[in-house]
Design an enzyme around this catalytic site. Structure first.
Site, PDB file in Angstrom:
ATOM      1  N   GLU A 120      85.897  49.262 162.736  1.00 59.35           N
ATOM      2  CA  GLU A 120      84.787  48.718 162.425  1.00 59.35           C
ATOM      3  C   GLU A 120      83.585  49.935 162.959  1.00 59.35           C
ATOM      4  O   GLU A 120      82.589  50.140 162.501  1.00 59.35           O
ATOM      5  CB  GLU A 120      84.670  47.531 163.378  1.00 59.35           C
ATOM      6  CG  GLU A 120      85.219  46.436 162.680  1.00 59.35           C
ATOM      7  CD  GLU A 120      85.231  45.101 163.266  1.00 59.35           C
ATOM      8  OE1 GLU A 120      85.716  45.126 164.526  1.00 59.35           O
ATOM      9  OE2 GLU A 120      85.079  44.259 162.812  1.00 59.35           O
ATOM     10  N   GLU A 149      93.118  41.854 163.521  1.00 59.60           N
ATOM     11  CA  GLU A 149      92.719  40.847 164.435  1.00 59.60           C
ATOM     12  C   GLU A 149      93.212  39.373 163.956  1.00 59.60           C
ATOM     13  O   GLU A 149      93.350  38.649 164.695  1.00 59.60           O
ATOM     14  CB  GLU A 149      91.134  40.392 164.051  1.00 59.60           C
ATOM     15  CG  GLU A 149      90.209  41.882 164.847  1.00 59.60           C
ATOM     16  CD  GLU A 149      89.974  43.099 163.888  1.00 59.60           C
ATOM     17  OE1 GLU A 149      90.823  43.255 162.698  1.00 59.60           O
ATOM     18  OE2 GLU A 149      89.110  43.678 164.407  1.00 59.60           O
TER      19      GLU A 149
END
Ligand code: 3HC
Ligand code: NAI
Length: 686
Positions: A104, A124
């Site tokens: 990210e 995740e």
């Protein structure tokens, strides 16, 4: 040492993240990044920022240890927004495993250069979460919708080559991060690399992509991740808000608590008192017995590149062992783990013989002969004569006393239990059973071997069944009690499968072969205390010669891949109830799960109390990696923490009203409740 450091090379500012071991984006990294960008924006010397990381990987994600703690500012989403809004272009150089929050960060920079060998992913969901720092919003602006959705909902990483092709990387280079970063910075300066702001790009997830994914996405965690990705259709700031809302919701879920625990369990078990002891060199392996386990263990060693010598009793068994191992390696070829050439080279490292003296020079021998103390004693007596000094002498026994086996040798310090699970070349768990005289170096060497074999090693003390089988032997009885009291076995299986086990306990018995359990029950009959309830239904099934899958019938009747309920089992149950004066009652699925889990937690607590397991998390790892325990519950003792220890105690006390012998509250469980503590508190205490 600062977590983020800046160096200047002409108009390029080199910003290095250095937060060992995996450069997780903890608070120091986040503050460091924000300060670096803010300062460089003001620095007239600098035209381009090149961001990279020291050590084995670029940022491998948010710092998981911070999850569940009070938030520390700035949070990662804000850091990403600051990087994206930087007045000067940031080129990010990625190596190792750029995962989660690390990717990210990269998505928020204005260009991305990979170093060969790199893997990129958004794992995740494996922690019950979803990318929470813009991953679900920025990735679909850089790559095609299907690629983005696959990465977001599956958690699986992609290769650097695939990332380059997908447009996630702008370039792929060979070299060390600092040098590649300088070169990349210069490329931006001279126009060879064009910076782009991800926020300014169009979202590439189409309605068709979403429909395709909705049809195949299952489970709360992946569905939530998909919902977040869907929000990339909104303006970026709204999409980011929706992502945050869903991330916060995921953080509060039990699935996240369980999966986070499972992640740490896999790693925590390697922290053992013997860590500092010097592990011996391990090049070559020996295996005695080439049946189910011996062939699997030999395969595991061969797949780890070790030359293996396998001993069998007679020529026919030698050929059988070699055939089984060859088939196992063939399976590895089919799964794409080996190519044909590697398979042949691997097989060339295998020697199968009846001559035990061939073990004279091996570094570690693992015995996997019949489960009989007499046979094992004889084998270890011979090993003591044959093996070189310093060799590890290990037994794969499931239940027998490792101390007694060590006692027949003149070197009990080198003897240890290495309890593999079937199939041994596939199952990840290895119980390392430490005897009273086992030397610390032997333990450390065994953990080193486990690492080489890519197993999760858990340290266990000596007791009947060690950690896993001891607990199994106890809670398995609870299913027979429920069956006798009125719950159809197929309901018990279905309830536990619904809870998350891949297979219910009765289906497992059929698969493993009921004859093994039957023999054990017969052997134990004379030692069974009078107070203990005994259920005969399974004995009736075995008396018919119905041992399960291998005989076509057991609790179920098998027809190829299909199974149906064997109606005779209900008749056996009813007959036993009538003989014992028991009135059948109904059980809800929830009660079945509660009782099964209360039984499992009870014996698990006793295993910790008796110091057979080092910590509660070691028990959890055994069940996660050896017994198909549902990962989202994190293990039996993490389940207990999530459910509440007081609730478990209450349940046991309630069940004890019908059977005070079987249902007893373990002292440790009571102590924890009285002290207001959890099993996780014990994990933290070490
Ligand atoms: N946070 C905190 N600690 C971490 C961590 C992380 N993200 N990743 C690894 N560690 C720790 C491990 O617990 C271990 O600690 P220990 O030595 O005290 O036991 C140590 O780092 C080394 O880890 P491994 O033994 O796993 O090292 P490997 O080299 O075998 O593997 C890895 C490296 C592939 C990076 C692996 O550790 C891994 O998969 N890490 C997790 C990656 C991940 O899930 N990232 C996403 C996090 S969630 C997120 O980013 C949310 C965001 O969207 C907001
Ligand atoms: P198995 O019966 O399939 O194989 C045993 C093999 O040992 C046979 O091939 C036999 O010929 C050979 N053997 C016996 N005595 C020998 C000797 N003196 N020298 C050389 N070879 C000899 O048994 P399995 O299932 O492989 O079990 C082996 C050990 O592993 C047992 O101690 C068992 O408790 C343990 N174990 C079994 C598990 C399983 O799921 N089957 C799981 C974990 C441990």
């Amino acid at each position: 040492m600062a977590a983020v450091e800046t160096k200047f090379e002409g108009q390029v500012a080199l910003v290095k993240i250095d937060n060992p071991p995996v450069n997780a984006a903890g608070i120091d990294v986040r503050i460091g990044l924000v300060n670096a960008v803010r300062e460089l924006e003001e620095d007239d010397r600098v035209k381009v920022i090149a961001l990279y990381a020291a050590g084995r990987t670029f940022v491998a994600g948010a710092d998981i240890r911070e999850f569940g703690q009070p938030p520390k500012q700035p949070m990662l989403p804000e850091v990403c927004e600051i990087l994206e809004a930087s007045a000067k272009p940031i080129v990010c150089v990625l190596h190792g495993t750029t995962l989660g929050g690390g990717l990210e960060i990269a998505l928020s920079c204005q260009a991305r250069v990979g170093i060969k060998g790199l893997k990129l992913g958004l794992p995740e969901v494996n922690l019950g979460l979803l990318p929470g720092a813009g991953g679900t919003q920025r990735l679909p602006r850089l790559v095609e919708g299907m690629t983005a959705l696959t990465m977001i909902t599956s958690g699986k990483p992609i290769s650097a080559e695939a990332a380059l092709e997908a447009g996630l990387l702008d370039d792929l280079q060979d070299g060390v991060p600092a040098e590649v970063a300088l070169a990349a910075g210069r490329q931006v300066l001279d126009g060879a690399l064009t910076p782009r702001v991800t926020a300014h790009l169009e979202n590439r997830i189409t309605t068709n992509d979403l429909d395709a994914f909705r049809a195949k996405t299952r489970g709360e965690v992946a569905e939530r991740a998909l919902k977040a990705a869907e929000a990339s259709n909104l303006p970026l700031s709204d999409g980011l808000k929706e992502e945050r809302r869903l991330f916060t919701e995921a953080m509060a879920s039990n699935a996240h608590k369980g999966l986070k625990h499972a992640f740490f369990a896999e790693r925590a078990v390697s922290h053992i008192p013997e860590s500092k002891a010097e592990a011996r060199d391990l090049q070559t392996g020996g295996v005695i017995g080439g049946g189910t386990m011996g062939s699997g263990i030999a395969t595991a060693m061969l797949l780890a590149g070790m030359p293996v010598t396998l001993i069998e009793m007679e020529e026919g068994r030698v050929a059988f062992a070699r055939d089984t191992i060859t088939k196992n390696l063939e399976g590895a070829v089919k799964r794409g783990k080996l190519n044909a050439e590697q398979r042949d080279a691997t097989l060339a490292k295998l020697t199968c013989t009846t001559d035990m003296s061939a073990l004279a020079d091996v570094d570690v021998v693992i015995e996997a002969v019949f489960e009989s103390m007499d046979v094992k004693r004889e084998v270890f007596g011979k090993l003591d004569q044959i093996c070189k000094q310093g060799a590890i002498l290990a037994t794969n026994t499931s239940y027998l006393d490792v101390n007694e086996i060590a006692g027949v040798t003149s070197r009990p310090q080198d003897v240890i239990g290495l309890h593999f699970f079937s199939p041994a070349h596939v199952m990840r768990l290895l119980e390392v059973v430490v005897g009273k005289d086992t030397a610390p170096e032997t333990v450390a060497t065994s953990f080193k071997l486990a690492k080489k074999l890519r197993k999760v090693a858990v340290r266990s003390g000596v007791c009947d069944g060690f950690i896993g089988n001891r607990i199994l032997a106890h809670y398995r009885k609870s299913t027979a009690y429920m069956q006798l009291d009125g719950a159809p076995f197929e309901q018990i299986d279905a309830a536990l499968e619904d809870f998350g086990f891949a297979m219910g306990p009765f289906a497992v018995s059929d698969l493993a072969g009921q004859d093994i359990g039957w023999a054990t029950r017969k052997r134990q009959a004379e030692f069974r205390p009078d107070e203990e309830r005994y259920v005969e239904i399974a004995d009736r099934v075995c008396e018919q010669g119905w041992f399960g899958r291998k005989s076509g019938k057991g609790f179920y009747i098998y027809d190829g891949k299909n199974r149906s309920v064997n109606p005779a089992v209900a008749e056996f149950a009813q007959a036993e109830r009538e003989a014992k004066g028991i009135a059948a009652r109904s059980f809800t699925d929830a009660e079945i799960v509660d009782r099964y889990m209360a039984a499992m937690v009870s014996e698990a607590a006793r295993v910790v109390e008796d110091k057979i397991a080092l910590r509660p998390i070691d028990v959890d790892a055994v069940f996660l990696f050896g017994y198909g325990f549902p990962r989202h519950w994190g293990g039996p003792l993490q389940y207990a923490d999530i459910t509440g220890l007081a609730v478990i105690v209450q349940r046991i006390e309630q069940y004890a009203q019908e059977d005070p012998y079987y249902w007893q509250v373990p002292a440790l469980l009571r102590e924890l409740v009285e002290a207001g503590k959890t099993f996780n508190d014990l994990n933290k205490e070490g």
